[in-house]
Each structure stands twice: as C-alpha cells, then as structure tokens.
Design an enzyme around this catalytic site. Structure first.
Site, PDB file in Angstrom:
ATOM      1  N   GLY A   1       0.836  -1.207   0.000  1.00  0.00           N
ATOM      2  CA  GLY A   1       0.000   0.000   0.000  1.00  0.00           C
ATOM      3  C   GLY A   1       0.865   1.250   0.000  1.00  0.00           C
ATOM      4  N   HIS A   2       1.841   1.289   0.919  1.00  0.00           N
ATOM      5  CA  HIS A   2       2.758   2.434   0.967  1.00  0.00           C
ATOM      6  C   HIS A   2       3.549   2.539  -0.344  1.00  0.00           C
ATOM      7  CE1 HIS A   2       2.604   1.294   5.415  1.00  0.00           C
ATOM      8  NE2 HIS A   2       2.194   2.543   5.429  1.00  0.00           N
TER       9      HIS A   2
ATOM     10  N   LYS B   1      -7.407   4.167   1.789  1.00  0.00           N
ATOM     11  CA  LYS B   1      -7.585   3.325   2.979  1.00  0.00           C
ATOM     12  C   LYS B   1      -8.019   4.156   4.188  1.00  0.00           C
ATOM     13  CE  LYS B   1      -6.854   0.025   5.985  1.00  0.00           C
ATOM     14  NZ  LYS B   1      -5.858   0.405   6.951  1.00  0.00           N
ATOM     15  N   ASP B   2      -7.342   5.315   4.352  1.00  0.00           N
ATOM     16  CA  ASP B   2      -7.698   6.223   5.448  1.00  0.00           C
ATOM     17  C   ASP B   2      -8.493   7.385   4.856  1.00  0.00           C
ATOM     18  OD1 ASP B   2      -5.992   5.087   7.804  1.00  0.00           O
ATOM     19  OD2 ASP B   2      -4.701   5.066   6.043  1.00  0.00           O
TER      20      ASP B   2
ATOM     21  N   GLN C   1      -0.955  11.402  17.590  1.00  0.00           N
ATOM     22  CA  GLN C   1      -2.184  10.891  16.976  1.00  0.00           C
ATOM     23  C   GLN C   1      -2.658   9.571  17.588  1.00  0.00           C
ATOM     24  OE1 GLN C   1      -0.195  10.588  13.031  1.00  0.00           O
ATOM     25  NE2 GLN C   1      -1.460   8.769  12.747  1.00  0.00           N
TER      26      GLN C   1
ATOM     27  N   SER D   1      -0.344  -1.864   8.311  1.00  0.00           N
ATOM     28  CA  SER D   1       0.831  -2.210   9.123  1.00  0.00           C
ATOM     29  C   SER D   1       0.440  -3.042  10.329  1.00  0.00           C
ATOM     30  CB  SER D   1       1.524  -0.930   9.603  1.00  0.00           C
ATOM     31  OG  SER D   1       1.902  -0.157   8.499  1.00  0.00           O
TER      32      SER D   1
HETATM   33  P1  AMP Z   1       0.428   4.850   7.678  1.00  0.00           P
HETATM   34  O1  AMP Z   1       1.851   4.408   7.618  1.00  0.00           O
HETATM   35  O2  AMP Z   1      -0.518   3.802   8.151  1.00  0.00           O
HETATM   36  O3  AMP Z   1       0.271   6.177   8.369  1.00  0.00           O
HETATM   37  O4  AMP Z   1      -0.002   5.114   6.167  1.00  0.00           O
HETATM   38  C1  AMP Z   1       0.723   5.990   5.341  1.00  0.00           C
HETATM   39  C2  AMP Z   1      -0.043   6.203   4.078  1.00  0.00           C
HETATM   40  O5  AMP Z   1      -0.221   4.952   3.410  1.00  0.00           O
HETATM   41  C3  AMP Z   1      -1.440   6.785   4.319  1.00  0.00           C
HETATM   42  O6  AMP Z   1      -1.716   7.751   3.315  1.00  0.00           O
HETATM   43  C4  AMP Z   1      -2.323   5.573   4.165  1.00  0.00           C
HETATM   44  O7  AMP Z   1      -3.643   5.885   3.754  1.00  0.00           O
HETATM   45  C5  AMP Z   1      -1.588   4.808   3.090  1.00  0.00           C
HETATM   46  N1  AMP Z   1      -1.989   3.395   3.103  1.00  0.00           N
HETATM   47  C6  AMP Z   1      -2.025   2.556   4.168  1.00  0.00           C
HETATM   48  N2  AMP Z   1      -2.511   1.351   3.817  1.00  0.00           N
HETATM   49  C7  AMP Z   1      -2.791   1.425   2.496  1.00  0.00           C
HETATM   50  C8  AMP Z   1      -3.355   0.512   1.540  1.00  0.00           C
HETATM   51  N3  AMP Z   1      -3.696  -0.736   1.874  1.00  0.00           N
HETATM   52  N4  AMP Z   1      -3.508   0.940   0.268  1.00  0.00           N
HETATM   53  C9  AMP Z   1      -3.172   2.212  -0.072  1.00  0.00           C
HETATM   54  N5  AMP Z   1      -2.654   3.116   0.764  1.00  0.00           N
HETATM   55  C10 AMP Z   1      -2.461   2.733   2.035  1.00  0.00           C
END
Ligand code: AMP
Length: 278
Positions: free
Chosen positions: A36-37, A149-150, A61, A186
């Site tokens: 995803g990242h 996702k978010d 957060q 994650s």
């Molecule tokens: P995080 O590390 O969870 O803060 O996520 C960092 C970025 O990755 C945020 O913009 C999330 O929305 C994105 N992200 C997390 N999981 C996914 C996923 N499965 N598909 C696409 N983007 C994702």
C-alpha cells in the site's frame, strides 16, 4: 537514497533542488511499509521529479499508549523496500526532532474530527493535522500522496490544506489489498491466523453493500451490513456508515451523490478500518 534525520538537513537539501525547478512528490508514513505504501511511492515517482518519503510514528495521533508502544518499527527492512522502490529521499526524524515541550496545536476541523474515526479516537485528527502541517512546512512538497484506505484522514487533510491555504496538491491513491481482499495495513501483522480469516468479514460486508446498493435504499444497505457484521465470527463492529464522499455527511439520497461505505471493527485486539466507494 539519501537519509536525513534532522529538519534542517532535509529542508536545505530540498530547497536547493527546488531552486533548480525540480518538483517534489511526498509520501508521509509511519513505516512498517507494505505494498500500500509502496503504491504511493510509485504514484509519486510518476508525477514528480523526486520522491520523498518520511517515516515517523507520530505520538500525538495515538490515543492508546499501548498501540503506540506496540506499533511495528522494522526500520532496516523499510529502508531496503524504499531503496528498491527508487525512493530518492527518506526523512527519518526522532520524536525530539519533531516536537518540543512548548508545542501546542488545535485546528478547527468543522464536524470532521468528532465523527467516525474521530469519535472513537478522540484527538486523533488533531494529532494527524499537527504532524502533517509540520511535515509539509519542512518538505514543502508540490504533491502529497495519501491512501484511500484512510479516507477520513484524506478528507481532514484536504480541509486543513484549504483552510490554511497550503500550496500542495493532494493526491488520493486506491486501496491496495491482499489477494483475498483484506486491505493492507501495518497492524495486520498482529492478527492471529484465526483473526486474519475473521477480518475478511469487513471486505465481504463492503462488497455486499456495493451489490445491495443497486437495488436497496441507503438505510437497508446499512442495516444488512450491520446485521451481517454483528453475526460475523470474531468481529466487534464499531461502525458501518454510508457517507457522501464529497461533503462527508451521512448519505441522504442515492441521486447525485458520490457515496462511500466506511467500516471499522475490532478483530481480536486489533482495530481494522476499510471502505469502498459505492
Ligand atoms: P500509515 O503508515 O498507516 O500512516 O499510512 C501511510 C499512508 O499509506 C497513508 O496515506 C495511508 O492511507 C496509506 N496506506 C495505508 N494502507 C494502504 C493501503 N492498503 N492501500 C493504499 N494506501 C495505504
């Protein structure tokens, strides 16, 4: 890939490049990187001249101390993944580099920070906007990439960018899923084999809602999904709502509205969120 740990270093490096007319695409993350990242890194590479990623597990957060402590931090593996993905710059600050004891933050976010995720995680979006504003001030990206996702996070950050008139173009990228449909996250590494299986009820509920949406009313779509999830094994549903994706208000009519279904549930001890545009 260049790795910077201080604000001054990354700021100065990027400012020099910007003077040469180089555009910057930015992907903020909390690490424990997955596909995803990496899809955001790919999108940034296609759009901008250089790609900057940050990894920072932002304490403000987290409303649950245990969740913050337990958040996975496989930094060496993350660095390797970013190198492979041809990321140009990684900003990797410690907490002291980003915050000092006199830091205060509150931004008016309309109704956005006290519904859905905001209601269940009080203060979460204040923490998110606080760190994203700080990071935007340091990186000053032309484009910033976030995952659908978010979805609510994207809505909140868009609201802040408009309100504070920040010069950045936000780009929302699709949800990347495992082969069986589970949205990558994650925190998924903490699901037991059984919970991992039970977690599939979320994508099943969303897929069913999308089908139902063709024939049923908004309230019946929601009711069916809630019925399904409340009976699903190992799931404690927190919400399943149909919202207008543009105004982020509860959906009131099927016509002329871009409707999104948003779901959150506890699966074992892990919170999982997912969504789908209907
Ligand atoms: P995080 O590390 O969870 O803060 O996520 C960092 C970025 O990755 C945020 O913009 C999330 O929305 C994105 N992200 C997390 N999981 C996914 C996923 N499965 N598909 C696409 N983007 C994702």
């Amino acid at each position: 890939m260049k790795i910077f740990r201080t604000r001054a270093e990354v700021y100065n490096y990027l400012e020099t490049l910007k003077l040469k007319g180089i555009s910057v695409g930015y992907v903020p993350t909390m690490g424990a990187l997955h596909q995803g990242h990496l899809s955001l890194i790919d999108a940034a590479r296609k759009k901008a001249d250089i790609v900057v990623c940050s990894i920072f597990v932002n304490p403000t957060q987290f409303n649950d101390k245990k969740d913050l402590e337990n958040y996975p931090r496989p930094i060496e593996a993350d660095i390797e993944k970013l190198k492979e993905a041809n990321c140009d710059v990684l900003f990797l600050p410690e907490v002291d580099e980003m915050y000092n004891s006199s830091d205060e933050w509150h931004i008016e976010l309309d109704h956005l920070d006290n519904i859905l995720e905001g209601e269940i995680r009080p203060g979460h979006y204040q923490g998110v906007t606080q760190i994203v504003k700080k990071l935007f001030d340091i990186i000053r990206p032309d484009y910033a990439f976030f995952g659908q996702k978010d979805f609510q996070q994207f809505v909140v950050i868009s609201y802040m960018v408009n309100k504070l008139n920040i010069k950045v173009q936000l780009i929302r990228c699709p949800i990347i899923r495992e082969v069986d449909g589970l949205a990558m996250s994650s925190r998924n590494v903490y699901l037991s084999a059984e919970d991992r299986q039970n977690a599939l009820s979320l994508i099943k509920a969303l897929t069913k809602a999308k089908e139902d949406f063709n024939t049923l009313s908004i309230s019946d779509v929601r009711k069916n999904a809630m019925d399904y999830l409340s009976k699903a094994r190992g799931i404690k549903v927190e919400y399943f709502e149909l919202f207008n994706a543009r105004t982020f208000e509860p959906a009131s009519s099927k016509e002329n509205e871009n409707i999104i279904a948003l779901v959150a549930a506890r699966v074992g001890s892990i919170r999982i969120i997912d969504n789908m545009i209907l």
